[in-house]
Structures are given as C-alpha cells and as structure tokens.
Design an enzyme around this catalytic site. Structure first.
Site, PDB file in Angstrom:
ATOM      1  N   LYS A 158      -8.893   1.974  -6.858  1.00  8.72           N
ATOM      2  CA  LYS A 158      -8.267   2.665  -6.202  1.00  8.72           C
ATOM      3  C   LYS A 158      -7.803   3.877  -6.732  1.00  8.72           C
ATOM      4  O   LYS A 158      -7.222   3.855  -7.953  1.00  8.72           O
ATOM      5  CB  LYS A 158      -6.924   1.694  -6.413  1.00  8.72           C
ATOM      6  CG  LYS A 158      -5.913   1.936  -4.848  1.00  8.72           C
ATOM      7  CD  LYS A 158      -5.086   0.324  -5.301  1.00  8.72           C
ATOM      8  CE  LYS A 158      -3.557   0.396  -4.473  1.00  8.72           C
ATOM      9  NZ  LYS A 158      -3.247  -0.407  -4.975  1.00  8.72           N
TER      10      LYS A 158
HETATM   11  C1  E4P Z   1      -1.443  -1.207  -2.360  1.00  4.04           C
HETATM   12  O1  E4P Z   1      -1.771  -1.783  -2.576  1.00  4.04           O
HETATM   13  C2  E4P Z   1       0.638  -1.469  -3.192  1.00  4.04           C
HETATM   14  O2  E4P Z   1       0.048  -1.993  -4.444  1.00  4.04           O
HETATM   15  C3  E4P Z   1       1.370  -2.230  -2.973  1.00  4.04           C
HETATM   16  O3  E4P Z   1       1.405  -3.011  -1.618  1.00  4.04           O
HETATM   17  C4  E4P Z   1       2.605  -1.314  -2.978  1.00  4.04           C
HETATM   18  O4  E4P Z   1       3.944  -2.315  -2.707  1.00  4.04           O
HETATM   19  P1  E4P Z   1       5.597  -2.042  -3.117  1.00  4.04           P
HETATM   20  O5  E4P Z   1       6.239  -1.189  -2.499  1.00  4.04           O
HETATM   21  O6  E4P Z   1       6.254  -3.478  -2.648  1.00  4.04           O
HETATM   22  O7  E4P Z   1       5.273  -1.943  -4.858  1.00  4.04           O
END
Ligand code: E4P
Length: 218
Positions: A87
């Site tokens: 990622k």
């Molecule tokens: C996605 O891969 C992110 O880790 C995640 O969905 C972020 O979500 P949040 O906005 O609830 O922190």
C-alpha cells in the site's frame, strides 16, 4: 464485488473470515497502532499472522515517503507472503514507486485518493488497486460515493485494469451505494459488514416460521 475487512485486529479478522464471505484485508499505520503493534519486526510478524488467517489480498502500508525508501520497504513487505499487496500513498514518489513495483510484478494499492485526477495517475502507474476514501470525503461535505462512480465509469471507459477499492467506509449503506455504482472492492469495518444482516422483517418472519412449526410439532 470483493469484500475486505479494514482492520488489524486479529479477532475481528477471524470473525469476518468465519462468515465465509471475506476476500481480503486492508490495514494502515493507524490501524496497526490501534492494536498496539510497534517495532519493525512485530509489524512484519503481524502481517504474516493476518495472511495466515485470510487467503486473500492483504494490504500492508509503507511509511516511507521517498522513492528509495518506498521501494526498500515495499520489497520487504512483498517478500513476506504471496498475498501481500504493497500500500503506497498517492504522492509523487509513491506513483513512481507504483510504476516500479508494477514493472516487477509486485501488486500495489494506491491509498489516500480523493480525486479523479489522482485515480488517473494511479491507473497510469499500474496500481492493482486504487483506494478512494469515501467516509473522509463525506466528512468534508463532499459525496464520496460520487467519486467512486466517477472512477469506476472512467476506468471502464478506458479499460484500465486497476480495481476500485472503496475505502473509509463507515456504515452498511456505504457498502450498498458502492455496490450500486460498481466498486470492485469494499473494505469495511466489521460493524458495517454485520449491519448487512439486519432487517426487522427477517427477524419477525423467522420467529413466525418457528412458532408455526412449534404449534404442530411441539
Ligand atoms: C483504507 O485502506 C484505509 O485504511 C481506511 O479505509 C481508512 O478509513 P478511515 O477514514 O475510517 O480511517
């Protein structure tokens, strides 16, 4: 549509896996910190634990923001397990690194995407997944699901193979809306997945079936 769970909590991952409908996991440094996972080796070990629970893609996020650092970290993460997806944040060096990984056959998830232009760059660089954050957009009075629709439509038009992974999902209705606009993947907290089960007519109907059976069969 693939179903990922958005957590680093092993119990929640096991619970979702037990449902039999889970396709993968996404994590991020905040989710790892929430579980108290600190120190490079502990973090790497934790990713392997997740991979041993779920036979599907597991996104592991780099914390470097420079090209060389992202490459170094990403290669180490990718070597942990065949299901690891690296990622990478949507920044200039991140896009360059995604292109490098793509050429080397290392799969990537381009994260922190908030606009169609950013999604275009991710697709051009060869990202496996692009992660638009819909909940965070909604928090800023901008329609997050509309961004998913725009990206899905344009990727389809140009036949980009990058999969649209709707992230920052806050509730079950987000999942339904993402399904309607054709997201390839949703990554959700366990609560949003469990919310999909709920309908009062299901509960009332089931109770009635059981009562009627009991009347004649005891
Ligand atoms: C996605 O891969 C992110 O880790 C995640 O969905 C972020 O979500 P949040 O906005 O609830 O922190």
């Amino acid at each position: 549509m693939k179903f990922f769970i958005d957590t680093a909590n092993l119990d929640q991952i096991r619970e979702a896996q037990d449902l039999g409908v889970l396709d993968g996991v996404t994590t991020n440094p905040s989710l790892m910190a929430k579980e108290g996972i600190a120190g490079e080796q502990n973090i790497l070990d934790h990713y392997v634990k997740i991979c041993n629970i779920v036979d599907g893609d597991v996104s592991a996020e780099v914390i470097s923001t420079d090209y060389e650092g992202i490459i170094r970290e990403g290669e180490k993460l990718a070597s942990l397990h065949k299901n690891i997806v690296v990622k990478v944040p949507m920044i200039k060096d991140g896009i360059k690194a995604i292109k490098y990984f793509s050429n080397k056959g290392i799969r990537t998830n381009c994260t922190l995407v908030f606009s169609p232009g950013q999604a275009l760059l991710a697709a051009k660089a060869g990202a496996t997944y692009v992660s638009p954050f819909i909940g965070r957009l909604d928090d800023h009075s901008t329609d997050g699901v509309e961004l998913i629709r725009q990206i899905v439509d344009t990727y389809n038009y140009y036949e980009f193979p990058t999969q649209v992974l709707a992230a920052s999902i806050r509730h079950s209705m987000h999942i339904i809306k993402c399904m309607e606009v054709g997201a390839d993947v949703v990554t959700c907290p366990l609560s949003a997945i469990m919310g999909l089960f709920k309908h009062p007519l299901t509960d009332i109907g089931l109770q009635q079936f059981l009562n009627d059976y009991k009347k004649l069969n005891g």
